[in-house]
Design a protein around this motif. Structure first.
Motif, PDB file in Angstrom:
ATOM      1  N   CYS A   1      26.059  38.793  10.839  1.00 22.33           N
ATOM      2  CA  CYS A   1      25.655  39.290   9.517  1.00 22.33           C
ATOM      3  C   CYS A   1      24.277  39.909   9.594  1.00 22.33           C
ATOM      4  N   GLU A   2      23.877  40.574   8.518  1.00 22.18           N
ATOM      5  CA  GLU A   2      22.541  41.165   8.397  1.00 22.18           C
ATOM      6  C   GLU A   2      21.498  40.040   8.418  1.00 22.18           C
ATOM      7  N   PRO A   3      20.213  40.378   8.652  1.00 23.66           N
ATOM      8  CA  PRO A   3      19.170  39.359   8.469  1.00 23.66           C
ATOM      9  C   PRO A   3      19.296  38.770   7.059  1.00 23.66           C
ATOM     10  N   LEU A   4      19.025  37.468   6.933  1.00 17.53           N
ATOM     11  CA  LEU A   4      19.210  36.796   5.647  1.00 17.53           C
ATOM     12  C   LEU A   4      17.877  36.600   4.941  1.00 17.53           C
ATOM     13  N   GLY A   5      17.917  36.510   3.625  1.00 15.84           N
ATOM     14  CA  GLY A   5      16.743  36.073   2.877  1.00 15.84           C
ATOM     15  C   GLY A   5      16.402  34.653   3.269  1.00 15.84           C
ATOM     16  N   TYR A   6      15.202  34.182   2.879  1.00 12.79           N
ATOM     17  CA  TYR A   6      14.764  32.892   3.395  1.00 12.79           C
ATOM     18  C   TYR A   6      15.576  31.736   2.829  1.00 12.79           C
ATOM     19  N   LEU A   7      15.963  31.813   1.553  1.00  6.32           N
ATOM     20  CA  LEU A   7      16.719  30.698   0.963  1.00  6.32           C
ATOM     21  C   LEU A   7      18.070  30.557   1.651  1.00  6.32           C
ATOM     22  N   ASP A   8      18.762  31.666   1.858  1.00  7.24           N
ATOM     23  CA  ASP A   8      20.057  31.596   2.534  1.00  7.24           C
ATOM     24  C   ASP A   8      19.892  31.140   3.971  1.00  7.24           C
ATOM     25  N   PHE A   9      18.830  31.593   4.619  1.00  9.72           N
ATOM     26  CA  PHE A   9      18.649  31.190   6.013  1.00  9.72           C
ATOM     27  C   PHE A   9      18.407  29.684   6.105  1.00  9.72           C
ATOM     28  N   LEU A  10      17.518  29.160   5.264  1.00  7.98           N
ATOM     29  CA  LEU A  10      17.250  27.714   5.311  1.00  7.98           C
ATOM     30  C   LEU A  10      18.482  26.910   4.900  1.00  7.98           C
ATOM     31  N   SER A  11      19.261  27.449   3.970  1.00  5.94           N
ATOM     32  CA  SER A  11      20.495  26.783   3.560  1.00  5.94           C
ATOM     33  C   SER A  11      21.431  26.640   4.760  1.00  5.94           C
ATOM     34  N   LEU A  12      21.597  27.722   5.528  1.00  4.57           N
ATOM     35  CA  LEU A  12      22.449  27.672   6.724  1.00  4.57           C
ATOM     36  C   LEU A  12      21.877  26.738   7.777  1.00  4.57           C
ATOM     37  N   LEU A  13      20.558  26.818   7.959  1.00  8.49           N
ATOM     38  CA  LEU A  13      19.891  25.976   8.957  1.00  8.49           C
ATOM     39  C   LEU A  13      20.142  24.500   8.637  1.00  8.49           C
ATOM     40  N   ALA A  14      19.939  24.130   7.384  1.00  9.00           N
ATOM     41  CA  ALA A  14      20.064  22.724   6.983  1.00  9.00           C
ATOM     42  C   ALA A  14      21.506  22.242   7.092  1.00  9.00           C
ATOM     43  N   ASP A  15      22.464  23.163   6.963  1.00 10.97           N
ATOM     44  CA  ASP A  15      23.882  22.775   6.996  1.00 10.97           C
ATOM     45  C   ASP A  15      24.524  22.973   8.363  1.00 10.97           C
ATOM     46  N   SER A  16      23.743  23.391   9.366  1.00  7.64           N
ATOM     47  CA  SER A  16      24.345  23.682  10.671  1.00  7.64           C
ATOM     48  C   SER A  16      24.494  22.399  11.495  1.00  7.64           C
ATOM     49  N   ALA A  17      25.404  22.458  12.486  1.00  8.58           N
ATOM     50  CA  ALA A  17      25.523  21.351  13.446  1.00  8.58           C
ATOM     51  C   ALA A  17      24.425  21.462  14.493  1.00  8.58           C
ATOM     52  N   ALA A  18      24.011  22.685  14.782  1.00  8.31           N
ATOM     53  CA  ALA A  18      22.971  22.943  15.776  1.00  8.31           C
ATOM     54  C   ALA A  18      22.534  24.389  15.646  1.00  8.31           C
ATOM     55  N   VAL A  19      21.380  24.672  16.244  1.00  4.83           N
ATOM     56  CA  VAL A  19      20.827  26.023  16.216  1.00  4.83           C
ATOM     57  C   VAL A  19      20.554  26.458  17.645  1.00  4.83           C
ATOM     58  N   LEU A  20      20.845  27.714  17.929  1.00  6.33           N
ATOM     59  CA  LEU A  20      20.459  28.316  19.208  1.00  6.33           C
ATOM     60  C   LEU A  20      19.511  29.458  18.873  1.00  6.33           C
ATOM     61  N   THR A  21      18.307  29.459  19.471  1.00  4.42           N
ATOM     62  CA  THR A  21      17.312  30.434  19.035  1.00  4.42           C
ATOM     63  C   THR A  21      16.331  30.764  20.147  1.00  4.42           C
ATOM     64  N   ASP A  22      15.603  31.880  19.985  1.00  4.78           N
ATOM     65  CA  ASP A  22      14.414  32.134  20.803  1.00  4.78           C
ATOM     66  C   ASP A  22      13.190  32.291  19.892  1.00  4.78           C
ATOM     67  N   SER A  23      13.342  31.893  18.625  1.00  2.00           N
ATOM     68  CA  SER A  23      12.245  31.996  17.658  1.00  2.00           C
ATOM     69  C   SER A  23      11.291  30.824  17.799  1.00  2.00           C
ATOM     70  N   GLY A  24      10.045  31.027  17.437  1.00  2.00           N
ATOM     71  CA  GLY A  24       9.092  29.921  17.412  1.00  2.00           C
ATOM     72  C   GLY A  24       9.242  29.081  16.158  1.00  2.00           C
ATOM     73  N   GLY A  25       9.222  29.748  15.013  1.00  2.00           N
ATOM     74  CA  GLY A  25       9.243  29.035  13.737  1.00  2.00           C
ATOM     75  C   GLY A  25      10.486  28.185  13.557  1.00  2.00           C
ATOM     76  N   ILE A  26      11.621  28.659  14.063  1.00  2.00           N
ATOM     77  CA  ILE A  26      12.872  27.919  13.870  1.00  2.00           C
ATOM     78  C   ILE A  26      12.853  26.617  14.680  1.00  2.00           C
ATOM     79  N   GLN A  27      12.142  26.610  15.799  1.00  2.00           N
ATOM     80  CA  GLN A  27      11.986  25.339  16.530  1.00  2.00           C
ATOM     81  C   GLN A  27      11.285  24.310  15.639  1.00  2.00           C
ATOM     82  N   GLU A  28      10.366  24.780  14.791  1.00  2.00           N
ATOM     83  CA  GLU A  28       9.627  23.862  13.914  1.00  2.00           C
ATOM     84  C   GLU A  28      10.472  23.445  12.713  1.00  2.00           C
ATOM     85  N   GLU A  29      11.174  24.410  12.128  1.00  2.00           N
ATOM     86  CA  GLU A  29      11.970  24.086  10.935  1.00  2.00           C
ATOM     87  C   GLU A  29      13.086  23.098  11.275  1.00  2.00           C
ATOM     88  N   THR A  30      13.714  23.264  12.447  1.00  2.00           N
ATOM     89  CA  THR A  30      14.754  22.311  12.848  1.00  2.00           C
ATOM     90  C   THR A  30      14.148  20.935  13.107  1.00  2.00           C
TER      91      THR A  30
END
Ligand code: UD1
Length: 356
Positions: free
Chosen positions: A257-286
């Motif tokens: 999908c397209e890049p998401l707004g922050y609310l939708d992104f955090l909603s997905l993050l909080a509801d995920s089983a796991a995250v795969l990323t190379d981002s810095g901030g997402i390591q902190e949010e998880t």
């Protein structure tokens, strides 16, 4: 008191929004000028974040856009200098480690204006990363360095930064997450994408080391294999989208999908089983949310996310994606505590220091 905040990219907005709000409340008679460099400019990379984070419309838009590192950095410097001369701030506040951050710090320091750095002291010890160079330069030029973890203190001491400049305040990105929690918990992004809560892997990839070269095609292939076991949801950063289009790769089974707004992104993050990323901030949010995070990089400037127990460094090796299902099956249940001072109050601590 006159404070000028310089933001340029999506994560900059997340880190700075609560600091602007805290300082506007603490110093209501002050001038709070916001400069947006325009390093990120698409609506989904910028405007939607300003709206959702409640950041007032920027006072100055520099519209630097994309370009080589030298071009982008030089454009910020050229266009920021007259703004600083007009605004005459007492303090220039810069977040993070992007090109806009280092450019703004250098421009202000050369005009003898004190610089305050939000998220100072992080080090990957990998100078092939553009962000590492931006961090080193910005920290050396800053008069106030706000750090969110003890290892940042060690890193800054080792580079000779005087202790009186360093303030352990906590994590302003987590302030934003805490403030938005009721809204993102109600956003229901997973249902809109047709995936069940707790069932899917959320993927974000945008770093040049991974997406600008041959590793991207292999990564997409491994993700397609992972998608045969677990749904894979992948909001695609513009840099990555451009590279994927040029590859013309097949991506069977991936929910792109397209890049998401922050609310939708955090909603997905909080509801995920796991995250795969190379981002810095997402390591902190998880880490804050207690979600398992697999980081597809050779190193991290955020080792606290590993010691906290949520983050696993996979290396810069797409084959390691195959290990995710078994790693998830072996995880101990329970949510580790977030690091100290990742409590939603970091911006208030910054406001206390600035207003003292
Ligand atoms: C930048 C930061 C990176 C940060 C990331 C967060 C630097 C060196 N890099 O990387 O540290 O993690 O932001 O997202 O500062 N583009 C668009 N629309 C936009 C912005 C960019 O299409 O709104 C495309 C352009 O093709 C551009 C490319 O993305 O050339 C890269 O943008 P750029 O700002 O140079 O770096 P990012 O990869 O976004």
């Amino acid at each position: 008191m006159r404070i000028l905040y310089v933001v340029g990219t999506r994560p900059n907005l997340v880190k700075t929004a609560p600091v602007i709000a805290a300082l506007r409340a603490r110093v209501p008679a002050g001038r709070h000028a916001i400069v947006h460099t325009g390093q990120h400019y698409d609506r989904l990379m910028s405007e939607i974040f300003l709206e959702q984070l409640g950041v007032p419309a920027p006072d100055h838009m520099l519209e630097v856009g994309s370009g080589s590192h030298a071009q982008q950095t030089a454009r910020v410097m050229e266009r920021l200098e007259p703004v600083l001369e007009e605004e005459r701030p007492d303090l220039v506040m810069v977040p993070g480690d992007v090109n806009s951050t280092a450019a703004a710090a250098l421009t202000a320091a050369k005009l003898q204006i004190p610089v305050a750095h939000i998220e100072a002291g992080l080090r990957s010890f990998d100078r092939t990363m553009p962000e590492e160079l931006n961090r080193i330069v910005t920290d050396q030029l800053s008069a106030q360095l706000y750090i969110h973890s003890p290892e940042a203190n060690d890193n800054l001491h080792a580079e000779g930064v005087p202790a009186e400049r360093i303030h352990l305040v906590g994590n302003t990105m987590i302030d934003t997450l805490v403030a938005l929690e009721p809204r993102f918990r109600a956003a229901g992004a997973a249902a809109r994408l047709g995936v069940a809560r707790g069932s899917f892997v959320l993927v974000t990839l945008h770093r040049p080391a991974l997406v600008d070269g041959p590793l991207l095609a292999e990564t997409i292939g491994r993700l397609a294999a992972l998608a045969r076991e677990l749904p894979v949801v992948f909001p695609v950063h513009p840099r990555t989208r451009a590279m994927m289009e040029s590859l013309d790769a097949e991506h069977p089974g991936l929910l792109l999908c397209e890049p998401l707004g922050y609310l939708d992104f955090l909603s997905l993050l909080a509801d995920s089983a796991a995250v795969l990323t190379d981002s810095g901030g997402i390591q902190e949010e998880t880490t804050y949310l207690g979600i398992p995070c697999f980081t597809l990089r050779a190193n991290t400037e955020r080792p606290i996310t590993i010691t906290a127990g949520t983050n696993t460094l996979l290396g810069l090796d797409p084959a390691a994606i195959d290990r995710i299902p078994s790693a998830l099956a072996q995880r101990r249940p329970g949510k580790p505590d977030p690091p100290p001072l990742w409590d939603g109050q970091a911006s208030q601590r910054i406001a206390d220091i600035v207003a003292a």
